[in-house]
Design a protein around this motif. Sequence first.
Motif, PDB file in Angstrom:
ATOM      1  N   ALA A   1       0.991  -1.284  -0.064  1.00 38.05           N
ATOM      2  CA  ALA A   1      -0.101   0.078   0.054  1.00 38.05           C
ATOM      3  C   ALA A   1       0.775   1.231  -0.116  1.00 38.05           C
ATOM      4  O   ALA A   1       0.249   2.491  -0.373  1.00 38.05           O
ATOM      5  N   GLU A   2       2.143   1.114   0.363  1.00 35.02           N
ATOM      6  CA  GLU A   2       3.018   2.419   0.165  1.00 35.02           C
ATOM      7  C   GLU A   2       2.853   3.372  -0.787  1.00 35.02           C
ATOM      8  O   GLU A   2       2.793   4.611  -0.678  1.00 35.02           O
ATOM      9  N   PRO A   3       2.960   2.634  -2.149  1.00 31.30           N
ATOM     10  CA  PRO A   3       3.048   3.599  -3.243  1.00 31.30           C
ATOM     11  C   PRO A   3       1.754   4.245  -3.405  1.00 31.30           C
ATOM     12  O   PRO A   3       1.527   5.213  -4.313  1.00 31.30           O
ATOM     13  N   TYR A   4       0.648   3.773  -2.811  1.00 30.06           N
ATOM     14  CA  TYR A   4      -0.613   4.424  -2.964  1.00 30.06           C
ATOM     15  C   TYR A   4      -1.008   5.772  -2.267  1.00 30.06           C
ATOM     16  O   TYR A   4      -0.724   5.875  -1.137  1.00 30.06           O
ATOM     17  N   PRO A   5      -1.379   6.672  -3.044  1.00 30.59           N
ATOM     18  CA  PRO A   5      -1.388   8.118  -2.304  1.00 30.59           C
ATOM     19  C   PRO A   5      -2.421   7.842  -1.124  1.00 30.59           C
ATOM     20  O   PRO A   5      -2.253   8.678  -0.257  1.00 30.59           O
ATOM     21  N   LEU A   6      -3.571   7.379  -1.321  1.00 34.05           N
ATOM     22  CA  LEU A   6      -4.418   7.101  -0.200  1.00 34.05           C
ATOM     23  C   LEU A   6      -4.026   6.074   1.106  1.00 34.05           C
ATOM     24  O   LEU A   6      -4.626   6.089   1.845  1.00 34.05           O
ATOM     25  N   LYS A   7      -2.548   5.645   0.578  1.00 32.76           N
ATOM     26  CA  LYS A   7      -1.869   4.497   1.731  1.00 32.76           C
ATOM     27  C   LYS A   7      -2.871   3.563   2.162  1.00 32.76           C
ATOM     28  O   LYS A   7      -2.635   3.298   3.320  1.00 32.76           O
ATOM     29  N   ARG A   8      -3.663   3.081   1.495  1.00 31.02           N
ATOM     30  CA  ARG A   8      -4.291   1.821   1.770  1.00 31.02           C
ATOM     31  C   ARG A   8      -4.940   0.838   0.492  1.00 31.02           C
ATOM     32  O   ARG A   8      -5.041   1.613  -0.566  1.00 31.02           O
ATOM     33  N   LEU A   9      -5.044  -0.476   0.694  1.00 28.49           N
ATOM     34  CA  LEU A   9      -5.461  -1.004  -0.323  1.00 28.49           C
ATOM     35  C   LEU A   9      -6.961  -1.045  -0.507  1.00 28.49           C
ATOM     36  O   LEU A   9      -7.687  -0.262   0.433  1.00 28.49           O
ATOM     37  N   GLY A  10      -7.502  -1.354  -1.473  1.00 23.09           N
ATOM     38  CA  GLY A  10      -9.067  -1.414  -1.845  1.00 23.09           C
ATOM     39  C   GLY A  10      -9.849  -2.273  -1.004  1.00 23.09           C
ATOM     40  O   GLY A  10      -9.258  -3.398  -0.518  1.00 23.09           O
TER      41      GLY A  10
END
Length: 252
Positions: free
Chosen positions: A205-214
Amino acid sequence: MAGRFEGRTAIVTGASRGIGLGIAERLVADGARVVITARKPEPLDEAVAALGGPDVARGVAGRVDDVDHQAEVVATAVETFGGADLLVNNAGINPVAGGLLELDLEAARKTVDVNCFAGISLVQQVHRAWMAEHGGAIVNVSSIAGLGPTPLIAMYGASKSMLNYITQELAVELGPNVRINAVLPAVVKTQFATLLYEGREEKVAEPYPLKRLGVPDDIAGVVSFLLSEDAGWMTGQLVTVDGGVTVAAAAI
């Protein structure tokens, strides 16, 4: 959005768990009756009960790439609930991991049969049985894996790229009375996707701007919108739902 789909019937494939069940739950909450599919009867029966029972949901067990099963699903929707207004092609498989050089070609053919050809066939059948005369809306559940090379799940990504093209081609063929769009999730926390995040969720999840998985609800809300009249001037669109990860990757 309670009542958004009052009097309308949806078919959702691969809906005994995960994203498919999340979509079915949202559509029922928005007023639809649903016919759901899965391979195994027992989990399907449990999903029907969770959705509210036979007054609002029916399950039809079988293989999504079986044409006779598809016909039974469409007939159940029309005969039980009086229509087949909405279709969500969610069922998908990923039987092999890795790249293409050592790919088992029989597994590759099965992947395309389920992830692509089954969706085309279901669209054909629901169109003949209902949508050609009454109109309707369709959503294909694709993946951001279809947007570019994904060596960990290469054949799955290739099949989703094909599904993206199928969505756009059918948009041209089905208009003006039937709309079709696709949603492209990133990693969503389901049993199907555990290979991609299990034991390392925070790192993934770190590269996701929202910092979480779906989670399935993240996808279900977008699918409900695309099926609704709020999206009445949208067809042939590939809607990315990814916590911003593709934007972040492009910015590097």
